[in-house]
Design a protein around this motif. Structure first.
Motif, short mmCIF file in Angstrom:
data_model
loop_
_atom_site.label_atom_id
_atom_site.label_comp_id
_atom_site.label_asym_id
_atom_site.label_seq_id
_atom_site.Cartn_x
_atom_site.Cartn_y
_atom_site.Cartn_z
N ASN A 1 0.87 -1.17 0.00
CA ASN A 1 0.00 0.00 0.00
C ASN A 1 0.91 1.23 0.00
O ASN A 1 1.52 1.54 1.01
CB ASN A 1 -0.87 -0.07 1.26
CG ASN A 1 -2.02 0.89 1.25
OD1 ASN A 1 -2.35 1.50 0.24
ND2 ASN A 1 -2.65 1.04 2.40
N HIS A 2 1.02 1.90 -1.15
CA HIS A 2 2.02 2.97 -1.27
C HIS A 2 1.49 4.16 -2.07
O HIS A 2 0.49 4.06 -2.76
CB HIS A 2 3.30 2.43 -1.91
CG HIS A 2 3.13 1.90 -3.30
ND1 HIS A 2 2.82 0.59 -3.57
CD2 HIS A 2 3.24 2.50 -4.51
CE1 HIS A 2 2.74 0.41 -4.87
NE2 HIS A 2 2.99 1.56 -5.47
N ILE A 3 2.23 5.25 -1.98
CA ILE A 3 2.03 6.41 -2.84
C ILE A 3 3.00 6.23 -3.99
O ILE A 3 4.21 6.18 -3.80
CB ILE A 3 2.33 7.75 -2.10
CG1 ILE A 3 1.46 7.90 -0.87
CG2 ILE A 3 2.17 8.93 -3.06
CD1 ILE A 3 -0.02 8.00 -1.12
N CYS A 4 2.48 6.12 -5.20
CA CYS A 4 3.31 5.84 -6.37
C CYS A 4 3.69 7.13 -7.09
O CYS A 4 2.85 8.02 -7.29
CB CYS A 4 2.58 4.90 -7.32
SG CYS A 4 3.66 4.25 -8.61
N HIS A 5 4.95 7.20 -7.48
CA HIS A 5 5.48 8.35 -8.21
C HIS A 5 5.88 7.98 -9.63
O HIS A 5 6.55 8.76 -10.30
CB HIS A 5 6.72 8.89 -7.47
CG HIS A 5 6.43 9.45 -6.12
ND1 HIS A 5 6.40 10.80 -5.86
CD2 HIS A 5 6.15 8.84 -4.94
CE1 HIS A 5 6.13 11.01 -4.58
NE2 HIS A 5 5.97 9.83 -4.00
N CYS A 6 5.49 6.79 -10.11
CA CYS A 6 5.98 6.33 -11.42
C CYS A 6 5.29 7.07 -12.58
O CYS A 6 4.17 7.57 -12.45
CB CYS A 6 5.84 4.82 -11.57
SG CYS A 6 4.21 4.23 -12.06
N PHE B 1 8.86 4.49 -6.12
CA PHE B 1 9.29 4.98 -7.43
C PHE B 1 9.56 6.48 -7.46
O PHE B 1 9.35 7.13 -8.48
CB PHE B 1 8.30 4.56 -8.52
CG PHE B 1 8.14 3.08 -8.61
CD1 PHE B 1 9.14 2.28 -9.15
CD2 PHE B 1 6.99 2.46 -8.13
CE1 PHE B 1 9.01 0.91 -9.21
CE2 PHE B 1 6.84 1.08 -8.18
CZ PHE B 1 7.85 0.30 -8.72
N TYR B 2 10.03 7.01 -6.32
CA TYR B 2 10.43 8.41 -6.31
C TYR B 2 11.75 8.54 -7.06
O TYR B 2 12.68 7.76 -6.87
CB TYR B 2 10.58 8.94 -4.88
CG TYR B 2 11.16 10.33 -4.87
CD1 TYR B 2 10.37 11.42 -5.22
CD2 TYR B 2 12.50 10.55 -4.58
CE1 TYR B 2 10.91 12.70 -5.26
CE2 TYR B 2 13.05 11.83 -4.62
CZ TYR B 2 12.25 12.89 -4.96
OH TYR B 2 12.78 14.15 -5.01
N ASP B 3 11.85 9.55 -7.92
CA ASP B 3 13.04 9.78 -8.72
C ASP B 3 13.44 11.25 -8.58
O ASP B 3 12.76 12.13 -9.10
CB ASP B 3 12.74 9.43 -10.18
CG ASP B 3 13.92 9.61 -11.12
OD1 ASP B 3 14.96 10.15 -10.71
OD2 ASP B 3 13.77 9.22 -12.29
N TYR C 1 11.08 17.45 -8.56
CA TYR C 1 10.18 17.90 -7.50
C TYR C 1 10.69 17.40 -6.16
O TYR C 1 11.47 16.45 -6.09
CB TYR C 1 8.72 17.50 -7.77
CG TYR C 1 8.44 16.01 -7.85
CD1 TYR C 1 8.05 15.30 -6.73
CD2 TYR C 1 8.54 15.32 -9.06
CE1 TYR C 1 7.78 13.95 -6.80
CE2 TYR C 1 8.28 13.97 -9.14
CZ TYR C 1 7.90 13.29 -7.99
OH TYR C 1 7.63 11.95 -8.07
N ALA C 2 10.25 18.08 -5.11
CA ALA C 2 10.79 17.81 -3.78
C ALA C 2 10.51 16.38 -3.32
O ALA C 2 9.45 15.83 -3.58
CB ALA C 2 10.18 18.80 -2.78
N LYS C 3 11.48 15.84 -2.61
CA LYS C 3 11.32 14.53 -2.00
C LYS C 3 10.25 14.62 -0.92
O LYS C 3 10.24 15.58 -0.14
CB LYS C 3 12.65 14.07 -1.40
CG LYS C 3 12.62 12.69 -0.80
CD LYS C 3 14.01 12.28 -0.31
CE LYS C 3 14.00 10.89 0.26
NZ LYS C 3 15.34 10.49 0.70
N GLU D 1 13.15 4.21 -4.29
CA GLU D 1 13.24 4.36 -5.74
C GLU D 1 12.44 3.28 -6.47
O GLU D 1 12.26 3.35 -7.68
CB GLU D 1 14.70 4.30 -6.18
CG GLU D 1 15.50 5.50 -5.72
CD GLU D 1 16.96 5.42 -6.14
OE1 GLU D 1 17.35 4.45 -6.82
OE2 GLU D 1 17.70 6.35 -5.79
N GLY D 2 11.96 2.29 -5.75
CA GLY D 2 11.13 1.22 -6.28
C GLY D 2 10.12 0.83 -5.23
O GLY D 2 9.79 1.64 -4.36
N LEU D 3 9.66 -0.41 -5.26
CA LEU D 3 8.81 -0.90 -4.19
C LEU D 3 9.65 -1.07 -2.94
O LEU D 3 10.89 -1.15 -3.01
CB LEU D 3 8.18 -2.23 -4.59
CG LEU D 3 7.19 -2.16 -5.77
CD1 LEU D 3 6.78 -3.56 -6.21
CD2 LEU D 3 5.96 -1.33 -5.40
#
Length: 151
Positions: A28-33, A121-123, A128-130, A139-141
């Motif tokens: 259960n995550h917030i996805c940034h992909c 998947f934050y890059d 944009y800000a972390k 950076e992934g799951l």
């Protein structure tokens, strides 16, 4: 979160197709992909993975299927929409490992849905800000996530 807790309240879909969770999500995550951004039009998307058999559909015959990732049309995930009204219902895995819910897009009670536990998947190169909301950022799951076996 106790996955064995009564999860029947976790239901989504539309007037024609109903989806019900038998157990809580396995991830259960917030996805940034970029794929989620392209499909939802949102900068970030709350995404929940369920074991394949834990997310049930009452009228699978009413699902229209299309590739989830336009850049990988033969990939394992399909976006399922209602053939009657076009509403997004779920992501279905052709390998039968997972089914995916996006609470704010797929008809769930967002306030009653379990909160995402991390960012995926934050890059940093995207400019944009972390996220700094106290949840871990990857950076992934999450590193300990293990894909369920397919069916």
């Amino acid at each position: 979160m106790n996955r064995e807790a009564k999860m029947a309240e976790l239901s989504g879909g539309c007037a024609h197709v109903h989806v019900t969770a038998l157990h809580g999500p396995i991830d259960n995550h917030i996805c940034h992909c970029n794929v989620c951004k392209g499909v939802t039009g949102q900068q970030t998307t709350h995404v929940a993975f369920f074991n394949y058999g834990d997310l049930t559909v009452d009228h699978p015959e009413k699902l229209a299927r299309q590739p989830f990732n336009k850049d990988n049309p033969n990939g394992p995930l399909e976006l399922c929409t209602c053939a009657d009204c076009g509403a997004a219902i779920m992501l279905d895995d052709k390998q039968k490992r997972i089914r995916v819910a996006v609470p704010n897009v797929m008809g769930y009670d967002v306030a009653g849905f379990p909160a995402a536990s991390y960012h995926a998947f934050y890059d940093a190169s995207k400019g944009y800000a972390k996220p700094d909301d106290g949840r871990p950022v990857y950076e992934g799951l999450r590193p300990e996530f293990v894909w369920p076996k397919g069916g």
